[in-house]
Design a protein around this motif. Structure first.
Motif, PDB file in Angstrom:
ATOM      1  N   ASP A 133      13.303  -0.264 -44.421  1.00 18.85           N
ATOM      2  CA  ASP A 133      13.116   0.300 -43.079  1.00 18.85           C
ATOM      3  C   ASP A 133      12.574   1.715 -43.117  1.00 18.85           C
ATOM      4  N   SER A 134      12.745   2.400 -44.221  1.00 17.69           N
ATOM      5  CA  SER A 134      12.277   3.781 -44.329  1.00 17.69           C
ATOM      6  C   SER A 134      10.761   3.878 -44.462  1.00 17.69           C
ATOM      7  N   VAL A 135      10.108   2.761 -44.786  1.00 15.73           N
ATOM      8  CA  VAL A 135       8.651   2.754 -44.943  1.00 15.73           C
ATOM      9  C   VAL A 135       7.986   2.781 -43.565  1.00 15.73           C
ATOM     10  N   PRO A 136       6.999   3.662 -43.356  1.00 11.23           N
ATOM     11  CA  PRO A 136       6.306   3.712 -42.055  1.00 11.23           C
ATOM     12  C   PRO A 136       5.748   2.344 -41.642  1.00 11.23           C
ATOM     13  N   GLY A 137       5.709   2.103 -40.324  1.00 11.05           N
ATOM     14  CA  GLY A 137       5.292   0.804 -39.797  1.00 11.05           C
ATOM     15  C   GLY A 137       3.906   0.381 -40.231  1.00 11.05           C
ATOM     16  N   ASN A 138       2.945   1.331 -40.213  1.00 10.71           N
ATOM     17  CA  ASN A 138       1.572   0.958 -40.576  1.00 10.71           C
ATOM     18  C   ASN A 138       1.464   0.563 -42.043  1.00 10.71           C
ATOM     19  N   VAL A 139       2.241   1.219 -42.896  1.00 11.72           N
ATOM     20  CA  VAL A 139       2.246   0.866 -44.319  1.00 11.72           C
ATOM     21  C   VAL A 139       2.899  -0.502 -44.518  1.00 11.72           C
ATOM     22  N   SER A 140       4.022  -0.728 -43.810  1.00 15.64           N
ATOM     23  CA  SER A 140       4.726  -2.010 -43.908  1.00 15.64           C
ATOM     24  C   SER A 140       3.831  -3.164 -43.457  1.00 15.64           C
ATOM     25  N   ASN A 141       3.087  -2.958 -42.357  1.00 15.56           N
ATOM     26  CA  ASN A 141       2.185  -4.001 -41.848  1.00 15.56           C
ATOM     27  C   ASN A 141       1.079  -4.319 -42.855  1.00 15.56           C
ATOM     28  N   SER A 142       0.580  -3.291 -43.516  1.00 15.30           N
ATOM     29  CA  SER A 142      -0.480  -3.509 -44.503  1.00 15.30           C
ATOM     30  C   SER A 142       0.015  -4.370 -45.655  1.00 15.30           C
ATOM     31  N   PHE A 143       1.242  -4.114 -46.099  1.00 11.33           N
ATOM     32  CA  PHE A 143       1.795  -4.909 -47.190  1.00 11.33           C
ATOM     33  C   PHE A 143       2.140  -6.322 -46.732  1.00 11.33           C
ATOM     34  N   ASN A 144       2.496  -6.487 -45.446  1.00 14.66           N
ATOM     35  CA  ASN A 144       2.813  -7.827 -44.922  1.00 14.66           C
ATOM     36  C   ASN A 144       1.619  -8.770 -44.998  1.00 14.66           C
ATOM     37  N   VAL A 145       0.422  -8.210 -44.824  1.00 13.28           N
ATOM     38  CA  VAL A 145      -0.787  -9.055 -44.826  1.00 13.28           C
ATOM     39  C   VAL A 145      -1.575  -8.924 -46.122  1.00 13.28           C
ATOM     40  N   LEU A 146      -1.015  -8.257 -47.095  1.00 11.36           N
ATOM     41  CA  LEU A 146      -1.730  -8.038 -48.355  1.00 11.36           C
ATOM     42  C   LEU A 146      -2.127  -9.351 -49.024  1.00 11.36           C
ATOM     43  N   PHE A 147      -1.143 -10.195 -49.308  1.00 12.68           N
ATOM     44  CA  PHE A 147      -1.429 -11.439 -50.014  1.00 12.68           C
ATOM     45  C   PHE A 147      -2.194 -12.447 -49.150  1.00 12.68           C
ATOM     46  N   PRO A 148      -1.875 -12.592 -47.850  1.00 11.19           N
ATOM     47  CA  PRO A 148      -2.712 -13.467 -47.016  1.00 11.19           C
ATOM     48  C   PRO A 148      -4.174 -13.049 -47.004  1.00 11.19           C
ATOM     49  N   SER A 149      -4.420 -11.731 -46.944  1.00 10.07           N
ATOM     50  CA  SER A 149      -5.805 -11.233 -46.951  1.00 10.07           C
ATOM     51  C   SER A 149      -6.485 -11.556 -48.268  1.00 10.07           C
ATOM     52  N   MET A 150      -5.774 -11.289 -49.351  1.00 10.01           N
ATOM     53  CA  MET A 150      -6.319 -11.512 -50.682  1.00 10.01           C
ATOM     54  C   MET A 150      -6.640 -12.986 -50.906  1.00 10.01           C
ATOM     55  N   VAL A 151      -5.689 -13.843 -50.571  1.00  4.03           N
ATOM     56  CA  VAL A 151      -5.869 -15.278 -50.796  1.00  4.03           C
ATOM     57  C   VAL A 151      -7.015 -15.825 -49.947  1.00  4.03           C
ATOM     58  N   THR A 152      -7.108 -15.378 -48.695  1.00  2.22           N
ATOM     59  CA  THR A 152      -8.180 -15.855 -47.805  1.00  2.22           C
ATOM     60  C   THR A 152      -9.556 -15.531 -48.358  1.00  2.22           C
TER      61      THR A 152
END
Length: 439
Positions: free
Chosen positions: A181-200
């Motif tokens: 939770d301490s990680v800023p929202g924009n950074v957290s969102n980027s990591f949430n879509v990291l692997f989906p983006s990469m795989v796509t």
């Protein structure tokens, strides 16, 4: 239930399915947003050819005595043209990705970025040029064919497929990275879509890699050869154009915006055709056999005079022949809008919609004017439409601008208006008799 009622109901159901289909909506919305880009590029080419040019066969202000200095602005307009028309497919890919992402309830700009990266991953990273008979391969560049109109269908397909893959991977949350939770929202969102983006992106690149290695053709070659080229050939034939117009008019006749229904099919094909024409003119190609007679400007110039159904002819016919006060009142109200191709007052005010008396000429007129204009262009009397323009451009001016100053095109458009009046006239007279009978 009457047959006409059953047909109307089926058309309404079909129209609703097309209008709400998310992929069609994404394409339609993207091309609507790209209209300023298309017109800007065409305007720059027009200015280059009719103002700045000092050489060539066409008429240009720069060829007049003492006006050669206008050629200094050529690079200015060429730069703007290159940035718009030669990167049109890139803009379309991003916008289609964004639009489909919205419809898939994906937040942010990632769908557009994923679509663009996936598209580029499917393109050859080299071009081949011929120098003194020798073929030289230039690496680490993307050819204009892929980013301009020729790559449009590949861009559409990749944008739709990549965003759908990305959406499924994100919504499944299988590849989600949970951050503290301490990680800023924009950074957290980027990591949430990291692997989906990469795989796509990797999936799209892999598919192009496999087809190139095992089939010997890239995705671009496959889609351009087996999808885009056949569709363009169909649309460059008069029957294909007339069928598309007939479908649009049929939907209009029951109160559904026909142009919006056919837009996802019409716009990619006809806009690609006008962009290709503009590009050829910029290269000095004027051969009518190489130019696309049927394109978006042809549709607007000859088949939408006063709006869908060429209702400028109906307005004139009513003002000349109608004895009905209701018709004349609406025609007077419609006169100014009709000059700018807006005709909703006629369609819904007379009305034309569900009016057996006026539906027939409403459907027939653009088919006749389009056929006439096609053959007049084919024989060389009217110049080919080579520049895009706003669909609200008034008649005469539209013919002059879209063809780069063809007098034959202006004459052809005037004849089309006269033909529209003559087609609508008998039905206006029948409307007079219908009112007399009712009284």
């Amino acid at each position: 239930m009457k047959f006409s009622d059953e047909l109307t109901e089926k058309l309404l159901v079909t129209a609703n399915k097309i209008a709400t289909q998310k992929h069609m909506c994404a394409i339609k919305n993207a091309f609507t947003a790209l209209i300023p880009v298309i017109i800007t590029g065409s305007f720059c080419t027009l200015i280059t050819n009719v103002v700045c040019a000092t050489e060539g066969n066409g008429i240009s202000l720069g060829k007049l005595p003492g006006m050669q200095w206008l050629s200094m602005f050529t690079d200015w307009f060429n730069a703007a043209n290159y940035a718009t028309l030669n990167f049109f497919t890139v803009a379309a890919v991003v916008l289609i990705g964004l639009e489909l992402g919205k419809l898939n309830k994906m937040q942010g700009f990632m769908p557009g970025i994923i679509a663009l990266c996936s598209f580029v991953s499917c393109l050859p990273s080299f071009v081949e040029i011929t120098n003194e008979g020798a073929v030289i391969q230039v690496a680490n560049v993307i050819g204009k064919d892929y980013t301009a109109s020729r790559g449009l269908f590949l861009g559409i397909v990749i944008a739709l497929v990549s965003v759908e893959i990305y959406t499924k991977l994100v919504t499944s949350e299988v590849m989600k990275i949970n951050m503290p939770d301490s990680v800023p929202g924009n950074v957290s969102n980027s990591f949430n879509v990291l692997f989906p983006s990469m795989v796509t992106i990797l999936i799209c690149a892999l598919f192009n890699f496999v087809t190139t290695k095992f089939i010997g053709m890239s995705l671009y070659s496959i889609i351009y050869t087996f999808l885009q080229t056949p569709l363009e050939k169909v649309m460059q034939g008069l029957p294909g154009l007339l069928i598309l117009m007939f479908v649009s008019q049929a939907f209009w006749s029951i109160g559904i915006h026909g142009n919006q229904i056919i837009k996802p099919v019409r716009d990619p094909l006809l806009n690609a055709a006008i962009l290709a024409n503009t590009d050829m003119v910029a290269q000095g190609i004027q051969d009518i056999s190489k130019l696309n007679i049927i394109n978006m400007s042809f549709w607007d110039t000859y088949m939408s005079l006063g709006g869908s159904g060429c209702t400028l002819g109906l307005v004139i016919a009513i003002l000349l022949l109608s004895k009905r006060e209701d018709y004349r009142a609406i025609a007077k109200l419609e006169t100014a809008p009709a000059i700018f191709e807006i005709n909703e007052p006629m369609i819904f005010g007379l009305p034309i919609v569900l009016n057996p008396l006026l539906v027939v000429p409403f459907i027939l007129t653009p088919l006749v004017t389009g056929t006439f204009a096609y053959f007049m262009t084919k024989i060389g009397f009217a110049g080919v439409c080579v520049y895009a323009m706003p669909w609200t451009t008034p008649p005469i001016l539209s013919a002059w601008l879209s063809t780069g100053g063809s007098i034959g095109a202006i004459v052809t458009q005037i004849i089309c208006i006269v033909m529209a009046v003559l087609i609508y006239a008998p039905f206006v007279l029948l409307a007079n008799k219908a009112q007399d009978t009712q009284q």
